[in-house]
Design a protein around this motif. Structure first.
Motif, PDB file in Angstrom:
ATOM      1  N   ILE A  92      17.356   2.248  -8.575  1.00  0.00           N
ATOM      2  CA  ILE A  92      16.165   2.550  -9.371  1.00  0.00           C
ATOM      3  C   ILE A  92      15.079   1.545  -9.013  1.00  0.00           C
ATOM      4  O   ILE A  92      15.294   0.333  -9.087  1.00  0.00           O
ATOM      5  N   ASP A  93      13.912   2.035  -8.622  1.00  0.00           N
ATOM      6  CA  ASP A  93      12.816   1.144  -8.256  1.00  0.00           C
ATOM      7  C   ASP A  93      12.291   0.407  -9.475  1.00  0.00           C
ATOM      8  O   ASP A  93      12.392   0.868 -10.617  1.00  0.00           O
ATOM      9  N   TYR A  94      11.723  -0.767  -9.217  1.00  0.00           N
ATOM     10  CA  TYR A  94      11.099  -1.508 -10.289  1.00  0.00           C
ATOM     11  C   TYR A  94       9.918  -0.724 -10.851  1.00  0.00           C
ATOM     12  O   TYR A  94       9.263   0.057 -10.148  1.00  0.00           O
ATOM     13  N   ALA A  95       9.636  -0.936 -12.126  1.00  0.00           N
ATOM     14  CA  ALA A  95       8.566  -0.187 -12.783  1.00  0.00           C
ATOM     15  C   ALA A  95       7.221  -0.474 -12.149  1.00  0.00           C
ATOM     16  O   ALA A  95       6.380   0.405 -12.015  1.00  0.00           O
ATOM     17  N   GLU A  96       7.011  -1.704 -11.748  1.00  0.00           N
ATOM     18  CA  GLU A  96       5.729  -2.055 -11.148  1.00  0.00           C
ATOM     19  C   GLU A  96       5.967  -2.941  -9.938  1.00  0.00           C
ATOM     20  O   GLU A  96       6.547  -4.016 -10.051  1.00  0.00           O
ATOM     21  N   THR A  97       5.562  -2.465  -8.785  1.00  0.00           N
ATOM     22  CA  THR A  97       5.715  -3.252  -7.563  1.00  0.00           C
ATOM     23  C   THR A  97       4.432  -3.236  -6.781  1.00  0.00           C
ATOM     24  O   THR A  97       3.641  -2.307  -6.868  1.00  0.00           O
ATOM     25  N   ARG A  98       4.220  -4.277  -6.014  1.00  0.00           N
ATOM     26  CA  ARG A  98       3.078  -4.344  -5.113  1.00  0.00           C
ATOM     27  C   ARG A  98       3.595  -4.728  -3.732  1.00  0.00           C
ATOM     28  O   ARG A  98       3.386  -5.851  -3.282  1.00  0.00           O
ATOM     29  N   PRO A  99       4.303  -3.790  -3.065  1.00  0.00           N
ATOM     30  CA  PRO A  99       4.925  -4.124  -1.772  1.00  0.00           C
ATOM     31  C   PRO A  99       3.930  -4.557  -0.726  1.00  0.00           C
ATOM     32  O   PRO A  99       4.253  -5.347   0.159  1.00  0.00           O
ATOM     33  N   GLN A 100       2.698  -4.048  -0.805  1.00  0.00           N
ATOM     34  CA  GLN A 100       1.702  -4.400   0.196  1.00  0.00           C
ATOM     35  C   GLN A 100       1.317  -5.872   0.138  1.00  0.00           C
ATOM     36  O   GLN A 100       0.771  -6.425   1.103  1.00  0.00           O
ATOM     37  N   GLU A 101       1.607  -6.531  -0.992  1.00  0.00           N
ATOM     38  CA  GLU A 101       1.285  -7.944  -1.141  1.00  0.00           C
ATOM     39  C   GLU A 101       2.391  -8.843  -0.595  1.00  0.00           C
ATOM     40  O   GLU A 101       2.177 -10.030  -0.377  1.00  0.00           O
ATOM     41  N   ASN A 102       3.577  -8.290  -0.414  1.00  0.00           N
ATOM     42  CA  ASN A 102       4.720  -9.108  -0.018  1.00  0.00           C
ATOM     43  C   ASN A 102       5.295  -8.746   1.350  1.00  0.00           C
ATOM     44  O   ASN A 102       6.174  -9.443   1.850  1.00  0.00           O
ATOM     45  N   SER A 103       4.837  -7.652   1.939  1.00  0.00           N
ATOM     46  CA  SER A 103       5.390  -7.233   3.220  1.00  0.00           C
ATOM     47  C   SER A 103       4.368  -6.407   3.985  1.00  0.00           C
ATOM     48  O   SER A 103       3.395  -5.924   3.422  1.00  0.00           O
ATOM     49  N   THR A 104       4.622  -6.255   5.272  1.00  0.00           N
ATOM     50  CA  THR A 104       3.721  -5.469   6.110  1.00  0.00           C
ATOM     51  C   THR A 104       4.080  -3.989   6.016  1.00  0.00           C
ATOM     52  O   THR A 104       5.196  -3.622   5.609  1.00  0.00           O
ATOM     53  N   TRP A 105       3.141  -3.145   6.429  1.00  0.00           N
ATOM     54  CA  TRP A 105       3.391  -1.702   6.407  1.00  0.00           C
ATOM     55  C   TRP A 105       4.562  -1.342   7.305  1.00  0.00           C
ATOM     56  O   TRP A 105       5.415  -0.531   6.939  1.00  0.00           O
ATOM     57  N   SER A 106       4.632  -1.961   8.498  1.00  0.00           N
ATOM     58  CA  SER A 106       5.702  -1.637   9.436  1.00  0.00           C
ATOM     59  C   SER A 106       7.074  -2.026   8.889  1.00  0.00           C
ATOM     60  O   SER A 106       8.050  -1.295   9.081  1.00  0.00           O
ATOM     61  N   SER A 107       7.160  -3.164   8.187  1.00  0.00           N
ATOM     62  CA  SER A 107       8.451  -3.588   7.644  1.00  0.00           C
ATOM     63  C   SER A 107       8.931  -2.651   6.538  1.00  0.00           C
ATOM     64  O   SER A 107      10.134  -2.468   6.355  1.00  0.00           O
ATOM     65  N   TYR A 176       4.570  -0.368  16.324  1.00  0.00           N
ATOM     66  CA  TYR A 176       4.734  -0.888  14.956  1.00  0.00           C
ATOM     67  C   TYR A 176       6.183  -1.310  14.707  1.00  0.00           C
ATOM     68  O   TYR A 176       6.445  -2.324  14.047  1.00  0.00           O
ATOM     69  N   HIS A 177       7.119  -0.522  15.218  1.00  0.00           N
ATOM     70  CA  HIS A 177       8.544  -0.841  15.058  1.00  0.00           C
ATOM     71  C   HIS A 177       8.875  -2.181  15.711  1.00  0.00           C
ATOM     72  O   HIS A 177       9.590  -3.012  15.146  1.00  0.00           O
ATOM     73  N   LEU A 178       8.328  -2.397  16.904  1.00  0.00           N
ATOM     74  CA  LEU A 178       8.593  -3.635  17.636  1.00  0.00           C
ATOM     75  C   LEU A 178       7.901  -4.835  17.010  1.00  0.00           C
ATOM     76  O   LEU A 178       8.453  -5.946  17.010  1.00  0.00           O
ATOM     77  N   ILE A 179       6.694  -4.643  16.508  1.00  0.00           N
ATOM     78  CA  ILE A 179       5.946  -5.754  15.921  1.00  0.00           C
ATOM     79  C   ILE A 179       6.750  -6.412  14.807  1.00  0.00           C
ATOM     80  O   ILE A 179       6.834  -7.642  14.714  1.00  0.00           O
ATOM     81  N   HIS A 180       7.368  -5.594  13.966  1.00  0.00           N
ATOM     82  CA  HIS A 180       8.199  -6.158  12.901  1.00  0.00           C
ATOM     83  C   HIS A 180       9.572  -6.566  13.428  1.00  0.00           C
ATOM     84  O   HIS A 180      10.071  -7.649  13.114  1.00  0.00           O
ATOM     85  N   GLY A 181      10.181  -5.696  14.245  1.00  0.00           N
ATOM     86  CA  GLY A 181      11.553  -5.935  14.675  1.00  0.00           C
ATOM     87  C   GLY A 181      11.722  -7.158  15.549  1.00  0.00           C
ATOM     88  O   GLY A 181      12.731  -7.854  15.462  1.00  0.00           O
ATOM     89  N   PHE A 182      10.747  -7.443  16.407  1.00  0.00           N
ATOM     90  CA  PHE A 182      10.844  -8.573  17.324  1.00  0.00           C
ATOM     91  C   PHE A 182      10.960  -9.884  16.553  1.00  0.00           C
ATOM     92  O   PHE A 182      11.879 -10.674  16.775  1.00  0.00           O
TER      93      PHE A 182
END
Length: 226
Positions: A92-107, A176-182
């Motif tokens: 179950i996802d958290y009620a309020e999250t701001r993923p864009q503040e803690n991670s990149t779009w590719s991740s 994008y996959h490589l930018i995060h994965g590398f």
């Protein structure tokens, strides 16, 4: 062997396998791109056809193809297993999250990017690898010796606009996959240090963009040339 099985079936073990196979696949991309750059030679495809013939008939290369396939399979399997474990750990996802503040779009979208790349890989192998290995290509004579004309297959394939579009979009997804994965691979392997991490990040970004630009340039070159 019980400890070995437990170690590499654990979350950290699977991440290590993901990292090692991912870096191995990065090395394959470099080798593959260098070979494909033969397509830009103004020789009617002679250099590329000779290169393709060498790759198809060299025993060391054929063995490495098996290693490469295993690398892909392990990478894909562990990605699926890690995704399932992450979802099971937090159904179950958290009620309020701001993923864009803690991670990149590719991740946050590695699964989506990986799926796009996998679909492209299947299409790409069917279009080029299968005819090259199992017949179906026209022949061409180079220095009085007949070779499979894979260059002609490349030219014909990249005259189809939707295939070129799929190819370019897939290269964007791969970048994008490589930018995060590398960077993530080095971090997982413990090669994370405030002194070296900025260089790894910069190198990984440059590597991802340049390699994928190199691949994307090939279909665009042939589409607009012919």
């Amino acid at each position: 062997m019980n400890w070995f099985t437990k170690t590499f079936s654990s979350t950290i073990g699977r991440k290590i396998i993901m990292s090692v196979t991912g870096l191995f696949l990065c090395s394959f991309l470099v080798v593959h791109l260098i070979g494909n750059l033969q397509l830009f030679n103004d020789d009617g495809g002679a250099a590329f056809n000779l290169y393709s013939h060498f790759m198809a008939n060299n025993i060391v290369i054929r063995i490495m193809e098996i290693v490469l396939v295993l690398g892909f399979l392990f990478h894909i399997y562990d990605a699926i297993m890690l995704t399932r474990r992450n979802k099971a750990a937090r159904p179950i996802d958290y009620a309020e999250t701001r993923p864009q503040e803690n991670s990149t779009w590719s991740s946050r979208n590695m699964g989506l990017l990986g799926t796009v790349i996998l679909v492209f890989l299947i299409i790409h192998l069917w279009n080029f690898f299968v005819p090259a290995r199992f017949g179906g290509l026209e022949g061409v004579v180079i220095e009085e010796v007949e070779y499979d004309n894979l260059y002609l297959k490349v030219v014909q394939s990249f005259q189809v606009w939707w295939y070129v579009l799929i190819y370019v979009i897939s290269m964007i997804a791969l970048a994008y996959h490589l930018i995060h994965g590398f960077q993530s691979a080095f971090q997982t392997l413990g090669l994370d240090h405030k002194k070296y991490t900025p260089f790894i990040q910069s190198f990984g970004y440059a590597f991802s963009v340049l390699v994928c630009l190199g691949f994307a340039a090939i279909p665009l070159y042939f589409f607009f040339k012919f």
